[in-house]
Design an enzyme around this catalytic site. Structure first.
Site, PDB file in Angstrom:
ATOM      1  CD  GLU A  75     -94.203   6.155  79.341  1.00 41.48           C
ATOM      2  OE1 GLU A  75     -93.940   5.051  78.837  1.00 41.48           O
ATOM      3  OE2 GLU A  75     -95.333   6.660  79.331  1.00 41.48           O
ATOM      4  CE  LYS A 116     -99.579  16.648  79.045  1.00 45.29           C
ATOM      5  NZ  LYS A 116     -99.051  16.188  80.350  1.00 45.29           N
ATOM      6  N   GLY A 145    -103.665   9.802  84.009  1.00 48.22           N
ATOM      7  CA  GLY A 145    -104.329   8.655  84.619  1.00 48.22           C
ATOM      8  C   GLY A 145    -105.591   8.319  83.869  1.00 48.22           C
TER       9      GLY A 145
END
Lengths: 447, 447
Positions: free
Chosen positions: B208, B223, B323
């Site tokens: 980003e 995560k 993705g």
């Protein structure tokens, strides 16, 4: 068998059915286990020590059961040499760890017929008649699970069938035989010959006295057939998949592979082609793989399963593919899966397993050829002439120094070609009179 | 909510309940989806093109929905900017792909409260309140699935919770952030600086414009918290897990790591210790890993999850961790999982998630220290004196030639020590007057 299948309609028309089926605190599932060998012992150990809130072991079957009995199993467990004691019992789940196609197959049919669910680690049987047993289970409203039949503790079947249910898988490849991986990684690390590495594997208990099933690829092939059914949804028979032994790989091949930034592994591969109907291309054979790939870094007796899907790309699962405890984890995980579902979902929601129009060992790839020749001028020219006649391009020729002229190894790498064309060229090449041993041919797998 | 839970007793006393719950041919599950971004588009594409036998997309929510509308979605789908249209609809499953803790959390609670099942890819929310949402789903007799919240298309959650249900997991480690892995593998391959590699990642869309969440470890940490809940059954809060940025890793560290047969990766690790009650040790930080390990061969933006169990040993899952399409596969796989179960099994049969007594970043390992100093005699002696005072042994000192005396990098590797002791020693060492920049400290992870 609609008579056995009890359908329940949800009261709420627009919501999912909201039943809470699993009551581990209320009712333990009764387990009858056949086969108290290495895996059986580990399963019983886990059942008695770890999973005893959910399951109750009721029977253990084995031949010569008196000599097998151990004192750490609860006295409530019934030891028996008579399989009927298990099949006619009130056990909920029959765990089959005896192996072999018969009588295991017959027992499993009887267990399913009696409304029991089945968990098995039997790769030969599932490769041989997995789809039929799944159909039978569905018909009887029970389940058969075989996560332990492929790659031991690696959750490959559930990862493929459930974790990747949303994808469209078209390729499965892997290192599916720990014995071969032990031998090849040992040859790679120490420069040992195949025979020396095999002997060490046997001494350490990684290879059987008769290593044929492992070395020639038959063990890996049964696992590949199961993975092809589970992941590619294609019904392939073991005898349709060609195998090449790893015993023809020599220390010199690792030296040459290294110069190509590769190493050598026994690769089991199945690929789906849907251009003109469903075709499966598959093989079990030693192959060159890049040293930068994950498959080159599977240690010793571990396994690795790669699956490639249209949407998620390539996924890898790796871990201990054999051994009592890892395989027992897969068995117990399957038991929990049955417990969670209340015993009734075998393979539902999965696309049907199809019968392919063609199954072949055909494979288009760049190839590695290793020659051992009685040296004389004109050898490369002779080989190149034959290859040119079949339209096969040579990529490189390498010859390491230090070998005798009477048995000189050298290699060629070929541009991408079909194995069929190459096979015909090799038949001709092998008839030339300078060979000390037949040409070794391995595909170079770049992805 | 017992009122909503309909328990069904099997007629056969001794057999598993034998209901056949899934009827994809008869009734499609209705899906209402919030968030038409990269992942949302892919999910809708898969729902419309691949999974339309089992599911029917009814609603798409997004802000500025007029500008989002696409013509390849069936005209029966209702596009809306009003989330109530979804929550009050007759959809069976609410798919939340908006991200962020609120309002997504409130929407999910409402959906569960209305008896819908939920599928989400929202790692922040699940790290923050996953166990509470699971409890709510259980209470309401519905399900919440979040396979897509960790490592994109890699079936890690299902692999851990179901495929390894029979094991007792005690360690989770992995490469959980594709941006960091892209940057570090790029630095490794090309000798680039962190800044150059980050710029390339940004140009290629792997990072980003504001890369803080990735580079400082916050993304990986969320995560890790979810995996710790799923696999170690421990309730950890993100803020309990310390993070170190990868931006302090320099090209020279890769050169030194290579001399140690290692490379550098951003590693997320959580380990369970049950000696005196449940403790969790966890961190997200750059670390040295052996070049021979699988974790060193995770390419570019891929992810890798390793779990270690008492019985099955170490298992590895790897693939695309982000993705649109890979994440969409995880979402669709979760939808199939709900379809298979009839919507009712959320987390049953799994051990309860416990609250640990201690959570800390404490970690005992050999360590790598990299100094950049204004060179003068006596530097190593000064450092060694401090380390000796804390009882920390030096394993090796390496100094590569070719750097200026005004900013000379050299490294020390330390014998296994606790991070607490080392932290105190480093405070003292950093106060010495020859440093050009603070000492970089990384654990060396050998297994």
């Amino acid at each position: 068998m609609p008579a056995k299948v009890k359908r329940v309609k949800s009261k709420s028309k627009n919501k999912l059915e909201t039943r809470n089926k699993q009551k581990p605190a209320h009712k333990k599932l009764k387990i009858a286990l056949a086969g108290f060998g290495t895996v059986g012992r580990s399963v019983v150990k886990l059942l008695c020590h770890e999973a005893n809130d959910s399951f109750e072991l009721t029977h253990i079957f084995n031949r010569n059961v008196v000599r097998k009995k151990v004192d750490w199993v609860p006295s409530s467990v019934r030891w028996t040499e008579n399989i009927s004691d298990l099949l006619s019992s009130d056990a909920d789940i029959f765990v089959e760890l005896v192996g072999g196609i018969e009588p295991a197959g017959e027992w499993i049919q009887k267990a399913l017929g009696a409304g029991k669910s089945v968990v098995t680690a039997n790769k030969l049987l599932i490769a041989h008649s997995g789809p039929e047993l799944l159909d039978l289970a569905r018909e009887k409203g029970t389940r058969i699970e075989f996560g332990a039949s492929v790659a031991g503790g690696i959750p490959a079947i559930i990862g493929i069938q459930e974790g990747l249910a949303g994808d469209r898988l078209y390729k499965i490849a892997g290192v599916l035989n720990g014995t071969c991986n032990f031998i090849l990684t040992k040859m790679e690390a120490t420069g040992a010959s195949f025979e020396t590495a095999l002997k060490e594997a046997q001494e350490l208990g990684f290879a059987e006295a008769n290593p044929r099933d492992d070395v020639e690829g038959f063990d890996a092939r049964a696992k590949l057939v199961i993975l092809t059914q589970a992941g590619l949804r294609a019904r392939v028979r073991s005898e349709q998949i060609p195998c090449w032994p790893i015993s023809s790989v020599d220390a010199v091949d690792f030296a040459y592979a290294r110069e190509l930034n590769c190493t050598i592994r026994q690769i089991s591969l199945a690929k789906k082609d849907t251009e003109d109907g469903l075709s499966i291309h598959g093989f079990v054979r030693p192959a060159l793989v890049p040293v930068s790939s994950l498959v080159a870094h599977v240690e010793g007796s571990k396994n690795l399963v790669m699956v490639t899907g249209q949407y998620a790309g390539q996924m890898v699962f790796s871990g201990f593919g054999a051994g009592g405890d890892p395989t027992a984890v897969a068995v117990i995980s399957d038991l929990y899966s049955i417990a969670r579902s209340g015993g009734a979902l075998s393979g539902n929601a999965l696309p049907a397993v199809e019968m392919p129009k063609h199954v072949s060992g055909e494979f288009t790839a760049p190839y590695y050829l290793r020659f051992v020749v009685k040296d004389r001028p004109g050898i490369i020219a002779a080989v190149a002439t034959v290859l040119a006649r079949y339209g096969i391009g040579i990529d490189a020729v390498l010859q390491r120094p230090g070998y005798p002229h009477s048995a000189l190894p050298f290699i060629m790498t070929l541009e991408t070609c079909t194995s069929a064309m190459l096979g015909r060229a090799l038949q001709e090449i092998n008839r030339l009179d300078f060979h000390v041993e037949p040409v070794l041919c391995m595909p170079i797998l770049l992805d």
